[in-house]
Design an enzyme around this catalytic site. Structure first.
Site, PDB file in Angstrom:
ATOM      1  N   SER A  31       0.822  -1.217   0.000  1.00 44.13           N
ATOM      2  CA  SER A  31       0.000   0.000   0.000  1.00 44.13           C
ATOM      3  C   SER A  31       0.854   1.265   0.000  1.00 44.13           C
ATOM      4  O   SER A  31       1.848   1.376   0.727  1.00 44.13           O
ATOM      5  CB  SER A  31      -0.916   0.014   1.229  1.00 44.13           C
ATOM      6  OG  SER A  31      -1.586   1.261   1.298  1.00 44.13           O
ATOM      7  N   LYS A  32       0.432   2.235  -0.811  1.00 43.65           N
ATOM      8  CA  LYS A  32       1.125   3.528  -0.856  1.00 43.65           C
ATOM      9  C   LYS A  32       0.551   4.492   0.179  1.00 43.65           C
ATOM     10  O   LYS A  32       1.061   5.601   0.356  1.00 43.65           O
ATOM     11  CB  LYS A  32       0.989   4.150  -2.252  1.00 43.65           C
ATOM     12  CG  LYS A  32       1.712   3.364  -3.329  1.00 43.65           C
ATOM     13  CD  LYS A  32       1.735   4.147  -4.631  1.00 43.65           C
ATOM     14  CE  LYS A  32       2.414   3.392  -5.753  1.00 43.65           C
ATOM     15  NZ  LYS A  32       3.789   3.000  -5.475  1.00 43.65           N
ATOM     16  N   LYS A  77     -13.062  -4.635   1.885  1.00 44.08           N
ATOM     17  CA  LYS A  77     -13.894  -3.464   1.542  1.00 44.08           C
ATOM     18  C   LYS A  77     -15.403  -3.714   1.678  1.00 44.08           C
ATOM     19  O   LYS A  77     -16.154  -2.771   1.904  1.00 44.08           O
ATOM     20  CB  LYS A  77     -13.580  -3.005   0.120  1.00 44.08           C
ATOM     21  CG  LYS A  77     -12.257  -2.259   0.001  1.00 44.08           C
ATOM     22  CD  LYS A  77     -12.029  -1.848  -1.447  1.00 44.08           C
ATOM     23  CE  LYS A  77     -11.102  -0.665  -1.526  1.00 44.08           C
ATOM     24  NZ  LYS A  77     -11.136  -0.011  -2.827  1.00 44.08           N
ATOM     25  N   ASP A  98     -13.822   6.607  -3.520  1.00 44.78           N
ATOM     26  CA  ASP A  98     -13.191   6.331  -4.828  1.00 44.78           C
ATOM     27  C   ASP A  98     -13.787   7.196  -5.944  1.00 44.78           C
ATOM     28  O   ASP A  98     -13.054   7.699  -6.811  1.00 44.78           O
ATOM     29  CB  ASP A  98     -13.348   4.851  -5.206  1.00 44.78           C
ATOM     30  CG  ASP A  98     -12.274   3.987  -4.573  1.00 44.78           C
ATOM     31  OD1 ASP A  98     -11.220   4.523  -4.171  1.00 44.78           O
ATOM     32  OD2 ASP A  98     -12.494   2.764  -4.473  1.00 44.78           O
ATOM     33  N   LEU A 116      -7.264   4.070 -14.779  1.00 45.38           N
ATOM     34  CA  LEU A 116      -7.227   3.921 -13.313  1.00 45.38           C
ATOM     35  C   LEU A 116      -5.910   3.310 -12.850  1.00 45.38           C
ATOM     36  O   LEU A 116      -5.508   3.461 -11.694  1.00 45.38           O
ATOM     37  CB  LEU A 116      -8.404   3.058 -12.839  1.00 45.38           C
ATOM     38  CG  LEU A 116      -9.654   3.815 -12.386  1.00 45.38           C
ATOM     39  CD1 LEU A 116     -10.112   4.785 -13.441  1.00 45.38           C
ATOM     40  CD2 LEU A 116     -10.763   2.874 -11.994  1.00 45.38           C
ATOM     41  N   TYR A 142      -2.079   2.784 -12.121  1.00 51.14           N
ATOM     42  CA  TYR A 142      -0.968   3.720 -11.883  1.00 51.14           C
ATOM     43  C   TYR A 142       0.377   3.001 -11.793  1.00 51.14           C
ATOM     44  O   TYR A 142       1.396   3.629 -11.489  1.00 51.14           O
ATOM     45  CB  TYR A 142      -1.220   4.586 -10.641  1.00 51.14           C
ATOM     46  CG  TYR A 142      -1.573   3.816  -9.399  1.00 51.14           C
ATOM     47  CD1 TYR A 142      -0.599   3.290  -8.581  1.00 51.14           C
ATOM     48  CD2 TYR A 142      -2.902   3.618  -9.060  1.00 51.14           C
ATOM     49  CE1 TYR A 142      -0.927   2.564  -7.455  1.00 51.14           C
ATOM     50  CE2 TYR A 142      -3.244   2.901  -7.931  1.00 51.14           C
ATOM     51  CZ  TYR A 142      -2.249   2.383  -7.131  1.00 51.14           C
ATOM     52  OH  TYR A 142      -2.592   1.654  -6.025  1.00 51.14           O
TER      53      TYR A 142
HETATM   54  P1  NAP Z   1     -11.788  -6.007 -10.606  1.00 51.49           P
HETATM   55  O1  NAP Z   1     -13.038  -5.777  -9.812  1.00 51.49           O
HETATM   56  O2  NAP Z   1     -11.078  -7.300 -10.482  1.00 51.49           O
HETATM   57  O3  NAP Z   1     -12.176  -5.770 -12.173  1.00 51.49           O
HETATM   58  C1  NAP Z   1     -11.242  -6.052 -13.180  1.00 51.49           C
HETATM   59  C2  NAP Z   1     -11.773  -5.586 -14.536  1.00 51.49           C
HETATM   60  O4  NAP Z   1     -10.795  -5.877 -15.541  1.00 51.49           O
HETATM   61  C3  NAP Z   1     -13.063  -6.296 -14.977  1.00 51.49           C
HETATM   62  O5  NAP Z   1     -13.833  -5.428 -15.772  1.00 51.49           O
HETATM   63  C4  NAP Z   1     -12.498  -7.443 -15.805  1.00 51.49           C
HETATM   64  O6  NAP Z   1     -13.402  -7.967 -16.748  1.00 51.49           O
HETATM   65  C5  NAP Z   1     -11.367  -6.749 -16.520  1.00 51.49           C
HETATM   66  N1  NAP Z   1     -10.380  -7.716 -16.992  1.00 51.49           N
HETATM   67  C6  NAP Z   1      -9.469  -8.379 -16.259  1.00 51.49           C
HETATM   68  N2  NAP Z   1      -8.731  -9.198 -17.037  1.00 51.49           N
HETATM   69  C7  NAP Z   1      -9.213  -9.038 -18.304  1.00 51.49           C
HETATM   70  C8  NAP Z   1      -8.886  -9.609 -19.558  1.00 51.49           C
HETATM   71  N3  NAP Z   1      -7.893 -10.520 -19.681  1.00 51.49           N
HETATM   72  N4  NAP Z   1      -9.573  -9.204 -20.662  1.00 51.49           N
HETATM   73  C9  NAP Z   1     -10.575  -8.290 -20.552  1.00 51.49           C
HETATM   74  N5  NAP Z   1     -10.941  -7.721 -19.377  1.00 51.49           N
HETATM   75  C10 NAP Z   1     -10.270  -8.088 -18.274  1.00 51.49           C
HETATM   76  O7  NAP Z   1     -10.699  -4.891 -10.303  1.00 51.49           O
HETATM   77  P2  NAP Z   1     -10.944  -3.381  -9.828  1.00 51.49           P
HETATM   78  O8  NAP Z   1     -10.885  -3.303  -8.356  1.00 51.49           O
HETATM   79  O9  NAP Z   1     -12.160  -2.869 -10.532  1.00 51.49           O
HETATM   80  O10 NAP Z   1      -9.598  -2.677 -10.376  1.00 51.49           O
HETATM   81  C11 NAP Z   1      -9.405  -2.482 -11.767  1.00 51.49           C
HETATM   82  C12 NAP Z   1      -8.116  -1.686 -11.980  1.00 51.49           C
HETATM   83  O11 NAP Z   1      -8.268  -0.374 -11.426  1.00 51.49           O
HETATM   84  C13 NAP Z   1      -6.882  -2.292 -11.288  1.00 51.49           C
HETATM   85  O12 NAP Z   1      -5.777  -2.163 -12.143  1.00 51.49           O
HETATM   86  C14 NAP Z   1      -6.707  -1.438 -10.051  1.00 51.49           C
HETATM   87  O13 NAP Z   1      -5.358  -1.366  -9.641  1.00 51.49           O
HETATM   88  C15 NAP Z   1      -7.178  -0.080 -10.557  1.00 51.49           C
HETATM   89  N6  NAP Z   1      -7.697   0.791  -9.486  1.00 51.49           N
HETATM   90  C16 NAP Z   1      -7.110   2.024  -9.344  1.00 51.49           C
HETATM   91  C17 NAP Z   1      -7.578   2.884  -8.367  1.00 51.49           C
HETATM   92  C18 NAP Z   1      -6.945   4.235  -8.220  1.00 51.49           C
HETATM   93  O14 NAP Z   1      -7.113   4.874  -7.171  1.00 51.49           O
HETATM   94  N7  NAP Z   1      -6.261   4.708  -9.235  1.00 51.49           N
HETATM   95  C19 NAP Z   1      -8.637   2.504  -7.518  1.00 51.49           C
HETATM   96  C20 NAP Z   1      -9.206   1.228  -7.706  1.00 51.49           C
HETATM   97  C21 NAP Z   1      -8.726   0.382  -8.700  1.00 51.49           C
HETATM   98  P3  NAP Z   1     -14.333  -9.249 -16.359  1.00 51.49           P
HETATM   99  O15 NAP Z   1     -15.502  -8.682 -15.587  1.00 51.49           O
HETATM  100  O16 NAP Z   1     -14.697  -9.832 -17.654  1.00 51.49           O
HETATM  101  O17 NAP Z   1     -13.479 -10.171 -15.513  1.00 51.49           O
END
Ligand code: NAP
Length: 277
Positions: free
Chosen positions: A19-20, A70, A107, A222, A224
């Protein structure tokens, strides 16, 4: 010697070492001259409730919550904000002086603030948003874009059912499109948002056609790690305004810090540097 309590806060996760948040929150504590502390807490799911209930007694004023806790904290909290209920998850807890625990989700707030800071000319009325993905983080993006007044969200996800589910929950301003059509919705959009984990370090690349990108578009990711994903690099080469995902992480931390420590921190270049150190 003063008997004034030093406020404590932290992040609860399992694992939590990546965690950052500690380096970010400590940067704000130092720059604002606040005599508080922020610590990472590795807590197993079975211990979560017991640990949370004991924290206020130890001087904690609140905590961030990360994977996999969460959803679980919403059952432990005495009150859950409407926006956390809408997201089905909480990332911030406030331990109130009456002993009760409030769970919130910041978020969506972080996403919009980051967009406004990184693309100050972007207005929701500029046109539809093309949103790639329909996972947990996407809910916050969709909810905050709808709240901002965006006219339409073109939503696509590999697993279409998850996108359809979001459309049912968030209503008619969402149009769901098959994943194979992702390139087409980019052409129609004023704003492009990647909420999938594709393009993140260690994950496969995002293979969506990007030839519909135009210089007047705003593109944000999203992810980073890396800070500049292939999507953002391509968009930058086209001349789009690009906004990386780090700012969302920083902005989502602001409301919690302010509630716990009583001062509102800035998200500036020094904050970014502290978070990626
Ligand atoms: P999550 O609930 O696991 O959702 C992952 C998403 O990616 C789903 O839409 C999934 O599609 C898709 N996906 C994964 N592998 C794939 C593939 N091979 N081909 C096509 N689609 C694929 O994860 P999350 O919590 O939403 O996080 C998503 C990203 O956002 C992560 O990289 C996370 O680090 C980032 N994030 C950033 C912040 C920020 O503050 N910047 C905050 C939260 C999250 P399916 O539904 O088909 O599996």
């Amino acid at each position: 010697m003063s008997d004034k309590k030093i406020p404590l806060a932290g992040v609860i996760g399992c694992p939590v070492a990546h965690s950052k948040s500690p380096q970010l929150q400590r940067h704000w504590l130092t720059t604002l001259g606040i005599a508080g502390h922020y610590v990472p807490m590795h807590v197993e799911p079975d211990d979560l409730e017991g640990v949370i209930r004991s924290l206020p007694k130890a001087g904690f004023v609140g905590a961030n919550v990360t994977i996999p806790h969460k959803e679980a904290v919403m059952k432990i909290a005495d009150k859950v904000t409407d926006r956390a209920k809408l997201m089905g998850a909480a990332n911030t807890m406030i331990f109130r002086s009456d002993g009760s625990i409030l769970a919130d989700n910041t978020d969506g707030y972080g996403f919009i603030k980051n967009l406004q800071q990184g693309a100050p000319d972007w207005q929701p009325a500029d046109g539809p948003a093309a949103v790639l993905g329909a996972g947990g983080a996407c809910r916050a993006v969709v909810a905050s874009l709808i709240e901002s007044g965006i006219p339409e969200i073109l939503l696509t996800n590999r697993t279409r059912e998850r996108a359809d589910q979001l459309q049912q929950e968030f209503g008619k301003r969402i149009r769901v499109v098959d994943w194979v059509q992702a390139g087409n919705i980019i052409e129609e959009a004023a704003l492009v948002v990647n909420t999938t984990s594709l393009g993140m370090v260690g994950n496969p690349r995002l293979r969506v056609p990007l030839d519909g990108l135009k210089p007047e578009m705003v593109v944000t990711d999203l992810i980073y790690t890396p800070l500049k994903t292939d999507l953002l690099q391509t968009a930058e080469d086209v001349g789009c305004t690009v906004v990386d995902g780090l700012g969302m992480l920083l902005h989502q931390a602001v409301p919690g810090f302010e509630r716990w420590f009583g001062q509102r921190p800035e998200v500036d270049t020094a904050t970014r540097a502290a978070a990626i150190r």
